[in-house]
Design a protein around this motif. Structure first.
Motif, short mmCIF file in Angstrom:
data_model
loop_
_atom_site.label_atom_id
_atom_site.label_comp_id
_atom_site.label_asym_id
_atom_site.label_seq_id
_atom_site.Cartn_x
_atom_site.Cartn_y
_atom_site.Cartn_z
N ILE A 1 0.83 -1.20 0.00
CA ILE A 1 0.00 0.00 0.00
C ILE A 1 0.87 1.26 0.00
N CYS A 2 1.92 1.26 0.81
CA CYS A 2 2.77 2.45 0.91
C CYS A 2 3.48 2.77 -0.40
N ASN A 3 3.68 1.78 -1.23
CA ASN A 3 4.34 1.99 -2.52
C ASN A 3 3.38 2.00 -3.69
N SER A 4 2.08 2.07 -3.39
CA SER A 4 1.08 2.15 -4.46
C SER A 4 1.06 3.56 -5.04
N PRO A 5 0.63 3.71 -6.29
CA PRO A 5 0.58 5.06 -6.89
C PRO A 5 -0.23 6.05 -6.08
N LEU A 6 -1.28 5.60 -5.41
CA LEU A 6 -2.14 6.49 -4.62
C LEU A 6 -1.34 7.24 -3.57
N LEU A 7 -0.39 6.58 -2.94
CA LEU A 7 0.41 7.21 -1.89
C LEU A 7 1.72 7.79 -2.44
#
Length: 312
Positions: free
Chosen positions: A253-259
């Protein structure tokens, strides 16, 4: 060229002094004309890169505008004096003059101009004094808020919030971003509320306050559209991974585009997030038993613990 401009400046100063003289037929100084001449002198000095003399001329212009009860023009001149100090790399003194000008703008009844000047001052001081920049942005936000200009106020609070994160003043950042989010809610800019909720979660997790982070997401469900957004899916997954110490899930999650494509200060928070206790990676796929029926686990069956810090 510079010498010519300096001579021209002195001519304007002489003209200004003449405007201020009184006589039997001229009982009152001509403050308006004097201010105009000092302003022209200041521009000449500035063009000749004589910034200290330009500052003095601007201050004399301001004095004459004040005597003429023209506070707005006096404030403008004082702000320009501050900019001359900026050219001399005297940033703290420059900011003092700009703040003085802002007080005069407020007194004159032009708060929008005051807020914009505070914003400019924040940008000037930001490279060398983040704490002062935060103070200036928050003051500017307060002025806009008092004028019910919530969008401009929220934008300035956003600048302050990001700098507070950079300064690692996370408790203050949590307060500032909540106020910012409330303003976006008041003007019904819900997509920005979603982004601010994500930033809140990251801030609270770095503060070690899982309960506060979870509360932000729970409260987010009251925002129209949040329950079906990609933001809530990501935050629910992040909180679950964090609570379960699932390093892989948090890292994903931390490396997803959203973040990753958030404002840089928040993206750095995401990348730096660590699960409690160093985290646990998922078991690797089981390998064929080694050692027959001895009951001893093969190397591939052992849980792989990441060292301190985890991946994310």
């Amino acid at each position: 060229m510079a010498a010519q401009k300096i001579n021209e400046a002195h001519e304007h100063i002489a003209a200004a002094e003449k405007c201020l003289k009184t006589s039997l037929t001229k009982w009152k100084p001509d403050y308006d004309s004097a201010a105009s001449e000092y302003g022209k002198a200041a521009v000449c000095f500035k063009n000749a890169k004589q910034y200290d003399q330009a500052k003095d001329a601007y201050l004399k212009e301001a004095d004459n505008h004040t005597d003429n009860k023209a506070l707005f023009h006096a404030a403008k001149a004082i702000e320009q004096a501050g900019m001359m100090l900026k050219e001399q790399k005297k940033m703290p003194e420059a900011i003092q003059y700009i703040e003085k000008a802002c007080m005069m703008y407020m007194e004159n009844g032009t708060p929008d101009t005051a807020a914009m000047a505070l914003d400019r001052a924040g940008k000037l001081i930001e490279p060398i004094n983040l704490d002062k920049a935060v103070d200036l942005y928050q003051k500017a936000a307060g002025v806009f808020e008092n004028e019910d200009r919530l969008r401009q106020s929220a934008e300035l609070l956003g600048k302050a919030s990001r700098l507070l994160v950079r300064l690692k003043r996370l408790d203050d950042a949590a307060v500032a971003i909540q106020k910012e989010k409330n303003m976006y809610k008041d003007i019904e800019n819900y997509p920005m509320c979603f982004k601010k909720t994500t930033a809140q979660v990251l801030i609270h997790l770095h503060r070690g306050d899982f309960v506060a982070a979870d509360k932000c997401v729970r409260e987010g469900y009251s925002l129209p559209g949040y329950s079906t957004s990609e933001d809530v899916v990501a935050m629910e997954t992040l909180l679950q991974g964090y609570d379960e110490q699932d390093e892989d899930k948090v890292h994903r999650i931390c490396n997803s585009p959203l973040l990753k494509y958030m404002d840089n200060d928040y993206a750095k928070l995401a990348i730096a997030l660590r699960v409690p206790g160093g985290g646990v990676k998922k078991k690797k796929a089981a390998a064929a038993p080694q050692g027959g029926d001895s009951g001893e686990p093969g190397p591939a069956e052992e849980e792989d613990y990441e060292g301190e810090g985890g991946l994310c």
